[in-house]
Motif scaffolding. Structure first.
Motif, PDB file in Angstrom:
ATOM      1  N   UNK A  68       5.509  -0.327  13.019  1.00  0.00           N
ATOM      2  CA  UNK A  68       5.607  -1.049  11.528  1.00  0.00           C
ATOM      3  C   UNK A  68       4.746  -2.193  11.595  1.00  0.00           C
ATOM      4  N   UNK A  69       4.595  -2.907  12.928  1.00  0.00           N
ATOM      5  CA  UNK A  69       3.654  -4.291  12.832  1.00  0.00           C
ATOM      6  C   UNK A  69       2.094  -3.909  12.474  1.00  0.00           C
ATOM      7  N   UNK A 110      -0.367  -3.987   8.751  1.00  0.00           N
ATOM      8  CA  UNK A 110      -1.599  -4.799   8.697  1.00  0.00           C
ATOM      9  C   UNK A 110      -2.751  -4.088   8.346  1.00  0.00           C
ATOM     10  N   UNK A 111      -2.735  -2.753   8.228  1.00  0.00           N
ATOM     11  CA  UNK A 111      -3.589  -1.895   7.817  1.00  0.00           C
ATOM     12  C   UNK A 111      -3.616  -1.154   6.555  1.00  0.00           C
ATOM     13  N   UNK A 138      -2.403   7.344  12.921  1.00  0.00           N
ATOM     14  CA  UNK A 138      -3.644   6.543  11.994  1.00  0.00           C
ATOM     15  C   UNK A 138      -4.290   7.724  11.274  1.00  0.00           C
ATOM     16  N   UNK A 139      -4.848   8.691  12.003  1.00  0.00           N
ATOM     17  CA  UNK A 139      -5.466   9.699  11.672  1.00  0.00           C
ATOM     18  C   UNK A 139      -4.915  10.471  10.330  1.00  0.00           C
ATOM     19  N   UNK A 179       0.964  -1.285  -0.077  1.00  0.00           N
ATOM     20  CA  UNK A 179      -0.037  -0.055  -0.029  1.00  0.00           C
ATOM     21  C   UNK A 179       1.078   1.370  -0.055  1.00  0.00           C
ATOM     22  N   UNK A 180       0.444   2.495   0.666  1.00  0.00           N
ATOM     23  CA  UNK A 180       1.050   3.629   0.778  1.00  0.00           C
ATOM     24  C   UNK A 180       2.243   3.296   1.575  1.00  0.00           C
TER      25      UNK A 180
END
Length: 265
Positions: free
Chosen positions: A39-40, A44-45, A258-259, A19-20
């Motif tokens: 990183x972990x 996963x996201x 995350x945001x 992904x990105x």
């Protein structure tokens, strides 16, 4: 772990997820495992998270002498080229944040977003130059163990050292196992760091600034200065953390990161 041969050195790195792309740069005197929780999770996201040991640190080749922030930035660019990365989110903590600022100044077209954690944009002072070069001499003579023991409660707040023994042990272990020649070379290079305040005013990508309330090395005022300099940046102050909020307050740090990543896409 993977390795890449880049300009005469062997760089150890982890490349997780798809992904990105998100490249995270560790601070001094640490290694890529300081970013393991991020990183972990983010691999996963839906993100491709790359963490590498800087030259002189971890499992990457040790180059004695003096290593400037520009050298570290070029190493990141070469690794990104090797991994086929065009534009990517780039983040760093402490010295890693200064390397990120140098990278942005040199390769702004490659940066899709910036994370600057517990870092400072000002050039080194004359007193700071003296202290860093003296510390370089000291770690060459003594190794990192005495230094690591002295600064643990500045890297991780005293309360967190007491209540989070696993985090304290991880931070202490990273410091103690850093090669003395690599640490000294980086200290001498950082003693000559330039002023990044002007280049920060030119940042035109989403930017997140994070700082712990208990950070003695790069206090909240440094983060507020960067926030003022960087148009549209977001400032997150993490309560109860010192210099390592990504480890001391993992949940809070990950939530703001995350945001930020979702805003970029």
């Amino acid at each position: 772990m993977s390795t890449a041969e880049l300009d005469g050195i062997t760089v150890a790195y982890d490349d997780l997820g798809t992904g990105l792309p998100v490249v995270l740069v560790h601070g001094h005197p640490f290694n890529r495992t300081m970013w393991r929780p991020q990183a972990e999770r983010f691999s996963r996201e839906g993100y491709r998270v790359i963490t590498a040991d800087l030259r002189g640190y971890g499992e990457t080749t040790v180059v004695p002498g003096k290593t400037g922030l520009d050298v570290f930035a070029k190493d990141i660019a070469r690794l990104a080229d090797r991994l086929g990365l065009g534009r990517f989110v780039l983040g760093g903590l402490s010295m890693g944040g200064q390397i990120v600022m140098e990278f942005h100044r040199t390769y702004p077209e490659r940066v899709a977003g910036l994370l600057l954690a517990d870092t400072s944009p000002q050039e080194e002072t004359e007193e700071g130059k003296r202290v860093r070069n003296a510390m370089a001499d000291r770690v060459l003579a003594e190794g990192l163990n005495p230094y690591a023991d002295e600064v643990l409660t500045k890297m991780v707040s005293p309360e967190n050292v007491r209540t989070m023994p696993d985090v304290a042990a991880h931070v202490l272990g990273m410091m103690r196992t850093t090669p003395r020649e690599g640490a000294a070379a980086a200290l001498r290079g950082r003693a000559e760091r330039p002023d990044y305040r002007e280049s920060l005013t030119k940042v035109a990508v989403p930017s997140l600034i994070v700082v712990g309330t208990e950070d003695e090395y790069t206090p909240v005022s440094d983060a507020e200065l960067m926030h003022e300099l960087m148009p549209g940046s977001t400032l997150a102050v993490i309560e109860g953390a010192a210099h390592m909020p990504n480890l001391e307050r993992e949940a809070e740090f990950n939530a703001v990161f995350a945001r930020f990543l979702k805003e970029i896409g």
